[in-house]
Design a protein around this motif. Structure first.
Motif, PDB file in Angstrom:
ATOM      1  N   TRP A 221       0.840  -1.202   0.000  1.00 23.66           N
ATOM      2  CA  TRP A 221       0.000   0.000   0.000  1.00 23.66           C
ATOM      3  C   TRP A 221       0.874   1.251   0.000  1.00 23.66           C
ATOM      4  CZ3 TRP A 221      -3.700   2.624  -1.588  1.00 23.66           C
ATOM      5  CH2 TRP A 221      -4.214   3.755  -0.919  1.00 23.66           C
ATOM      6  N   TYR A 228      -1.908   6.935  -5.939  1.00 26.00           N
ATOM      7  CA  TYR A 228      -3.346   7.106  -5.664  1.00 26.00           C
ATOM      8  C   TYR A 228      -3.645   8.544  -5.255  1.00 26.00           C
ATOM      9  CZ  TYR A 228      -8.014   6.880  -3.779  1.00 26.00           C
ATOM     10  OH  TYR A 228      -9.350   7.141  -3.552  1.00 26.00           O
ATOM     11  N   LEU A 439      -7.239   0.530  -5.914  1.00 27.09           N
ATOM     12  CA  LEU A 439      -6.323  -0.035  -4.907  1.00 27.09           C
ATOM     13  C   LEU A 439      -6.785   0.135  -3.444  1.00 27.09           C
ATOM     14  CD1 LEU A 439      -3.105   0.930  -6.844  1.00 27.09           C
ATOM     15  CD2 LEU A 439      -3.740  -1.422  -6.222  1.00 27.09           C
ATOM     16  N   PHE A 505      -6.943  -6.656  -4.252  1.00 26.67           N
ATOM     17  CA  PHE A 505      -5.841  -5.701  -4.040  1.00 26.67           C
ATOM     18  C   PHE A 505      -4.542  -6.329  -4.556  1.00 26.67           C
ATOM     19  CE2 PHE A 505      -2.281  -4.291  -1.345  1.00 26.67           C
ATOM     20  CZ  PHE A 505      -2.276  -2.942  -1.675  1.00 26.67           C
ATOM     21  N   HIS A 508      -4.426  -6.531  -8.348  1.00 22.87           N
ATOM     22  CA  HIS A 508      -4.178  -5.282  -9.063  1.00 22.87           C
ATOM     23  C   HIS A 508      -2.705  -4.903  -9.069  1.00 22.87           C
ATOM     24  CE1 HIS A 508      -8.444  -4.905  -9.495  1.00 22.87           C
ATOM     25  NE2 HIS A 508      -8.315  -3.753 -10.119  1.00 22.87           N
ATOM     26  N   ILE A 509      -1.914  -5.543  -8.223  1.00 21.66           N
ATOM     27  CA  ILE A 509      -0.465  -5.349  -8.254  1.00 21.66           C
ATOM     28  C   ILE A 509       0.191  -6.466  -9.071  1.00 21.66           C
ATOM     29  CG2 ILE A 509       1.595  -5.374  -6.780  1.00 21.66           C
ATOM     30  CD1 ILE A 509      -0.145  -3.786  -4.747  1.00 21.66           C
ATOM     31  N   ALA A 570       5.056  -3.691  -6.408  1.00 23.10           N
ATOM     32  CA  ALA A 570       4.341  -2.740  -7.261  1.00 23.10           C
ATOM     33  C   ALA A 570       5.254  -2.065  -8.288  1.00 23.10           C
ATOM     34  CB  ALA A 570       3.632  -1.700  -6.402  1.00 23.10           C
TER      35      ALA A 570
END
Ligand code: X8Z
Ligand code: ZN
Length: 595
Positions: A221, A228, A439, A505, A508-509, A570
């Motif tokens: 994150w 983001y 995210l 989550f 998406h990475i 990421a």
């Protein structure tokens, strides 16, 4: 005296078989039987829940609950019996199966049959209730989720958006008492199995300790958070321009009804509000689909075509006969898209209420990713027939969808000419509105649920804590004041259906890691976001290497097979969006970042 000796002898003789440590061979035999039973029962559950979600009635609900009850009972019993083999030194494969057996129930149940049945019945009722959900307008018109999503994508009237937002969120308050009971019962089941609570069980599925997993999520994150925040700041400014500072506070969080999506989880539908012109490089997929007069099935055909271009076998005829592609007019179904492998062999299907639009074109590839993964690992033993972890399963089709570039669309005849522009910002912004915006949403659902399961969030605070997390991660507020008379989490399918969400989550990475690896394998050398590996048999072969492993090895092994990396990271996502990040930060100069 002699009698006593005899008695001791008899006692030790009869006791002996139970106290001797079991052998590896016995453990193997136990596992073979367990897997056979497990495989048989999953097929029953698949059939029963397929029918329930396709034809929601009281009867199909009861039948689905029965099937789930059976597999839950059997698995609980197997986990209990498996305890006998605790401490037996066994080969890694076998030990892994014992671990996976313990983790296999998303909703573990109390051993007490009455409590178990209560739990499985509640579980199915919440799923069905979500599927039946409708909001009826003052004029008597009733809207289901597909209809609501369709209007929310295009409406730019804040009052109408607010009405629809409130309307859909009115389906969930009745779920609240059953949801909290479900949490209680399933926590009891988790504890009886030896877990702290259901959340700890869910976090246990990542080949590391639950604590390590939480820390890893935090790391990921923090990697993506600056991107983001840049996107949030940019979009907020555009929303202020459109709706005015009275509707959108220029320095604060964004009201959740204005993002073109009922959950504000993907924002691609408000691309037009960014004012960024689709320059020579832009492609509107919805337009292309419509121009070709494609119907739902036609769109799925294109999806299949991408996979076969990589060397995967075509989908079986039964896929086309048995799938649900279009929302039926005359009955209630769970429209939330899903992919199925009914018999753990070839009976692959999707269930989706497809609309002819770009968003659904992406979702089709997402669902087919599940199906091709399922088929790739079908020769693994039953407990290994799964994604390396659940994030992998969700990332396969998404990685393919990233390769839907203008060049790809041209190759398959959907687009006449490949645009020759050099400005990638419009396309990247469009992607970011969906994939970067998602995210924090992907993360927060289970941040909420894990605390619900651990008891840190009490039923009396369900809604309050939900909005605290939506504010913290997403920078969103509800369009109208909320209270504990509401149950906003239940208006999201995965909460109502008890489907874990951190998988999305992770996906998406991971999807960017997969995508970059597939691009490299295909020989591509240019800027990452322009790559398509359509037609590359080399990419396909490498992909399959990972897919066919299923869950047979710890996930870092699977990741390594495709990408050479052993960590979720990421870096690929940040590389993909690097030109956009720079551009966003220029646009945001002088603006307050965050809320
Ligand atoms: O639920 C899904 C898929 C089915 S596995 C359509 N997704 C999440 C959602 O809709 O909330 C895909 C993206 C996130
Ligand atoms: Zn999925």
């Amino acid at each position: 005296m002699r009698l006593l000796v005899l008695l001791v002898l008899i006692l030790t003789m009869t006791a002996y078989p139970q106290t001797a440590p079991p052998t590896v061979a016995e453990a193997q035999e136990f596992m073979n039987k367990a897997e056979a039973q497990f495989a048989e029962l999953t097929v029953k559950v698949n059939r029963a829940t397929w029918v329930q979600e396709n034809f929601i009635t009281d009867d199909t609900e009861a039948m689905a609950a029965d099937a789930i009850d059976q597999i839950t009972a059997a698995t609980t019993e197997l986990v209990e019996q498996a305890k006998r083999f605790d401490g037996v030194k066994m080969p890694a494969d076998l030990a892994r199966k014992f671990m996976l057996l313990k983790l296999s129930l998303t909703a573990p149940a109390p051993k007490d049959p009455a409590l178990r049945k209560e739990m499985t019945t509640i579980g199915v009722s919440l799923d069905s209730e979500y599927g039946k959900g409708k909001y009826c307008r003052k004029n008597g018109e009733c809207l289901d989720i597909t209809a609501i999503e369709k209007i929310m994508a295009h409406s730019r009237d804040p009052e109408e958006l607010k009405e629809l937002w409130m309307g859909w969120h009115s389906i969930s308050p009745p779920m609240r008492p059953r949801y909290s009971r479900f949490v209680e019962l399933s926590n009891q089941g988790a504890r009886e199995m030896g877990f702290k609570d259901v959340g700890a069980l869910w976090r246990g599925g990542y080949d590391m300790t639950p604590e390590e997993f939480s820390a890893d999520l935090e790391r990921l994150w923090n990697q993506v958070k600056p991107l983001y925040l840049s996107l949030h700041t940019f979009v907020r400014a555009k929303l202020v321009e459109k709706y005015g500072p009275n509707v959108v506070p220029p320095d604060g969080p964004i009201p959740a009804h204005l993002l073109g999506n009922i959950w504000a989880q993907e924002w691609g539908n408000i691309y037009d509000l960014t004012g960024v012109k689709e320059d020579k490089n832009g492609v509107d997929v919805t337009e292309l689909l419509k121009k070709k007069n494609l119907d739902a099935k036609g769109m799925v055909k294109y999806g299949e075509g991408f996979f076969t271009s990589l060397g995967f076998e075509k989908l079986p005829a039964t896929f086309w006969e048995r799938s649900l592609f279009v929302k039926p007019a005359d009955r209630d179904v769970v429209c939330h898209a899903s992919a199925w492998d009914i018999d753990n062999k070839d009976d692959l299907r999707i269930k989706m209420c497809i609309q002819v639009r770009g968003e659904d074109f992406v979702t089709i590839h997402h669902e087919l990713g599940h199906n091709f993964y399922q088929r790739a690992y079908k020769n693994q033993p039953p407990l290994f027939q799964n994604g390396a972890n659940d994030g992998f399963h969700e990332a396969i089709g998404d990685a393919i969808a990233l390769a839907i570039t203008p060049e790809y669309l041209h190759k398959v005849g959907l687009l006449e000419n490949v645009p020759q522009g050099t400005n990638d910002v419009p396309e990247l912004l469009k992607q970011a509105l969906d994939r970067v915006a998602f995210l924090p949403f992907g993360l927060l659902i289970d941040q909420w649920r894990w605390k619900v399961f651990s008891g840190e969030i009490k039923p009396a605070d369900y809604n309050k804590s939900w909005w605290e997390l939506r504010l913290k991660y997403q920078g969103m507020v509800p369009p109208v004041p909320r209270s504990e008379a509401d149950f906003d989490p239940g208006a999201k399918y995965h909460v109502a259906s008890n489907t874990p969400y951190t998988r999305y989550f992770l996906a998406h990475i991971l999807e960017f890691q997969f995508y970059r690896a597939l691009c490299r394998e295909s020989g591509y050398k240019g800027q990452l976001n322009r790559c398509t590996f359509f037609g590359s048999k080399e990419a396909g072969a490498k992909f399959n290497k990972m897919l066919e492993m299923g869950q047979s090895k710890p996930w870092p092994d699977a990741l390594e097979a495709l990408t050479g990396e052993r960590q979720t990271d990421a870096g690929a996502l940040l590389e993909y969006f690097a030109p956009l990040k720079q551009w966003l930060d220029e646009q945001n100069k002088g603006k307050k970042v965050g809320w």
